[in-house]
Design a protein around this motif. Structure first.
Motif, short mmCIF file in Angstrom:
data_model
loop_
_atom_site.label_atom_id
_atom_site.label_comp_id
_atom_site.label_asym_id
_atom_site.label_seq_id
_atom_site.Cartn_x
_atom_site.Cartn_y
_atom_site.Cartn_z
N GLU A 1 1.62 -6.87 1.22
CA GLU A 1 0.77 -8.14 0.78
C GLU A 1 -0.77 -7.86 1.11
O GLU A 1 -1.50 -8.54 0.56
CB GLU A 1 1.52 -9.30 1.07
CG GLU A 1 2.64 -9.66 0.20
CD GLU A 1 3.22 -10.96 0.30
OE1 GLU A 1 2.88 -11.68 1.22
OE2 GLU A 1 4.05 -11.35 -0.63
N GLN B 1 -3.17 -6.67 -1.50
CA GLN B 1 -3.81 -7.84 -2.20
C GLN B 1 -5.16 -8.50 -1.80
O GLN B 1 -6.03 -8.70 -2.18
CB GLN B 1 -2.92 -8.98 -2.72
CG GLN B 1 -2.03 -8.66 -3.73
CD GLN B 1 -0.97 -9.56 -3.91
OE1 GLN B 1 -0.29 -9.95 -2.94
NE2 GLN B 1 -1.07 -10.07 -5.18
N SER C 1 -1.78 -10.26 -10.34
CA SER C 1 -1.89 -10.77 -8.84
C SER C 1 -3.16 -11.62 -8.83
O SER C 1 -3.93 -11.50 -9.56
CB SER C 1 -1.77 -9.58 -7.85
OG SER C 1 -3.03 -8.72 -8.18
N GLY D 1 3.32 -11.35 -5.37
CA GLY D 1 3.23 -12.32 -4.49
C GLY D 1 4.48 -13.29 -4.22
O GLY D 1 5.35 -13.17 -4.90
N SER E 1 2.43 -15.41 0.66
CA SER E 1 1.01 -14.74 0.37
C SER E 1 0.00 -15.60 0.76
O SER E 1 0.10 -16.74 0.84
CB SER E 1 1.15 -14.20 -1.04
OG SER E 1 1.08 -15.12 -1.96
#
Length: 196
Positions: free
Chosen positions: A86, A89, A124, A146, A150
């Protein structure tokens, strides 16, 4: 190109500072920790060194940012830990923001172009990308990737923006301008086409 990169990095840091000082995000909490972590990422000596080395190799500042982003993405995709994945991202969000500074592109539509009660649907979304949208017009967010832990979900909660994560293949189901109903439970997303 070195000067362009340094100017974009400084603009990125100023932008993050403005985000941290916004009324809704200035109070303590997880959301503030997320943005402070972004500031640390943006100041990270390893990241900025790799960017500068890429420029020194003869590529443009924008190409350097893309190269370092791709290297980070490749490295992170080999990691099996969902929490660390994560963070990919987060790095993408930061790199994309830097690229926008280098290219002059704008991520989110301005308030005038954003209809009332907009629900953003995306593969995302990073927390700073969410902050680019006019929150007075934003009714919710749906992302394919997600989870409720997140960073974008943490910031959305702080801003009281409803969000559903893990909506697999949602981009195959909706088109820009579709009317949708967003319910707070994951997988309880209804798409109503043709209704105004």
């Amino acid at each position: 190109e070195r000067a362009l990169l340094d100017a974009a990095l400084q603009a990125l840091l100023r932008e993050l500072e403005v985000m941290l000082s916004s009324d809704k995000l200035s109070r303590a909490g997880e959301h503030r920790d997320v943005l402070e972590a972004y500031q640390m990422f943006a100041k990270d000596h390893g990241w900025t060194t790799r960017l500068r080395e890429a420029v020194e190799s003869g590529v443009t500042a924008a190409a350097a940012a893309e190269r370092v982003q791709m290297e980070n993405r490749a490295r992170m995709q080999r990691v099996n830990d969902p929490y660390l994945r994560e963070r990919l991202q987060d790095l993408d969000d930061l790199s994309n923001r830097l690229l926008r500074h280098l290219t002059g592109q704008i991520h989110a539509p301005g308030a005038a172009q954003l209809p009332d009660n907009t629900i953003v649907v995306a593969r995302s979304l990073g927390p700073t990308e969410l902050l680019d949208y006019d929150r007075s017009k934003l009714a919710g967010v749906v992302v394919e990737e997600g989870s409720d832990t997140s960073h974008v979900a943490i910031v959305a909660r702080a801003l009281e923006i409803p969000m559903v994560g893990g909506a697999t293949d949602i981009l195959d189901w909706v088109e820009p301008g579709d009317s949708i109903i967003l319910e707070g439970e994951p997988l309880a997303l209804s798409v109503l086409r043709g209704m105004q």
